[in-house]
Design an enzyme around this catalytic site. Structure first.
Site, PDB file in Angstrom:
ATOM      1  N   CYS A 107     -26.847 -66.163   8.561  1.00 27.54           N
ATOM      2  CA  CYS A 107     -28.318 -66.230   9.021  1.00 27.54           C
ATOM      3  C   CYS A 107     -29.106 -66.932   7.913  1.00 27.54           C
ATOM      4  CB  CYS A 107     -29.028 -65.226   9.782  1.00 27.54           C
ATOM      5  SG  CYS A 107     -30.520 -65.324   9.918  1.00 27.54           S
ATOM      6  N   CYS A 119     -32.647 -65.364   7.292  1.00 22.69           N
ATOM      7  CA  CYS A 119     -32.479 -64.138   6.938  1.00 22.69           C
ATOM      8  C   CYS A 119     -32.619 -64.244   5.359  1.00 22.69           C
ATOM      9  CB  CYS A 119     -31.215 -63.153   7.446  1.00 22.69           C
ATOM     10  SG  CYS A 119     -31.131 -63.102   9.241  1.00 22.69           S
TER      11      CYS A 119
END
Length: 103
Positions: free
Chosen positions: A31, A34
């Site tokens: 991700c 993230c």
């Protein structure tokens, strides 16, 4: 204060049994947003030593992510006295996160 890396085994003791506000960052290695959130959380952790910031890899703790309805990443869930009280989904600004902290 540093960000604590959680495992599923540590979740109850570090988050649900904590007597301070805990922000849990649900993330995954794949991700990109993230990864972009990490420096923001590190800044907040350094400035707000009265709260605990933890991160847990959703791929390794799917049961916990499912329990709290995590469907999109990154997802920050704020826990107070063992209960989820607030949530931020996606890449959010430092100002947005700080605005959700208790005074």
């Amino acid at each position: 204060m540093a960000i604590t890396e959680l495992t599923a085994d540590m979740f109850d003791s570090e988050v649900l049994q904590s007597d301070q506000l805990v922000i849990v960052d649900f993330w995954a290695t794949w991700c990109t947003p993230c990864s972009m959130l990490v420096p923001i959380l590190e800044e907040i952790a350094a400035e707000h030593t009265d709260i605990k910031i933890c991160k847990i890899n959703m791929d390794e703790a799917q049961d916990i992510a499912e329990k709290y309805g995590v469907m999109s990443l990154p997802c920050l869930i704020f826990f107070k006295q063992g209960k989820a009280v607030e949530e931020c989904i996606g890449l959010v600004s430092k100002d947005r996160i700080v605005s959700l902290l208790p005074e």
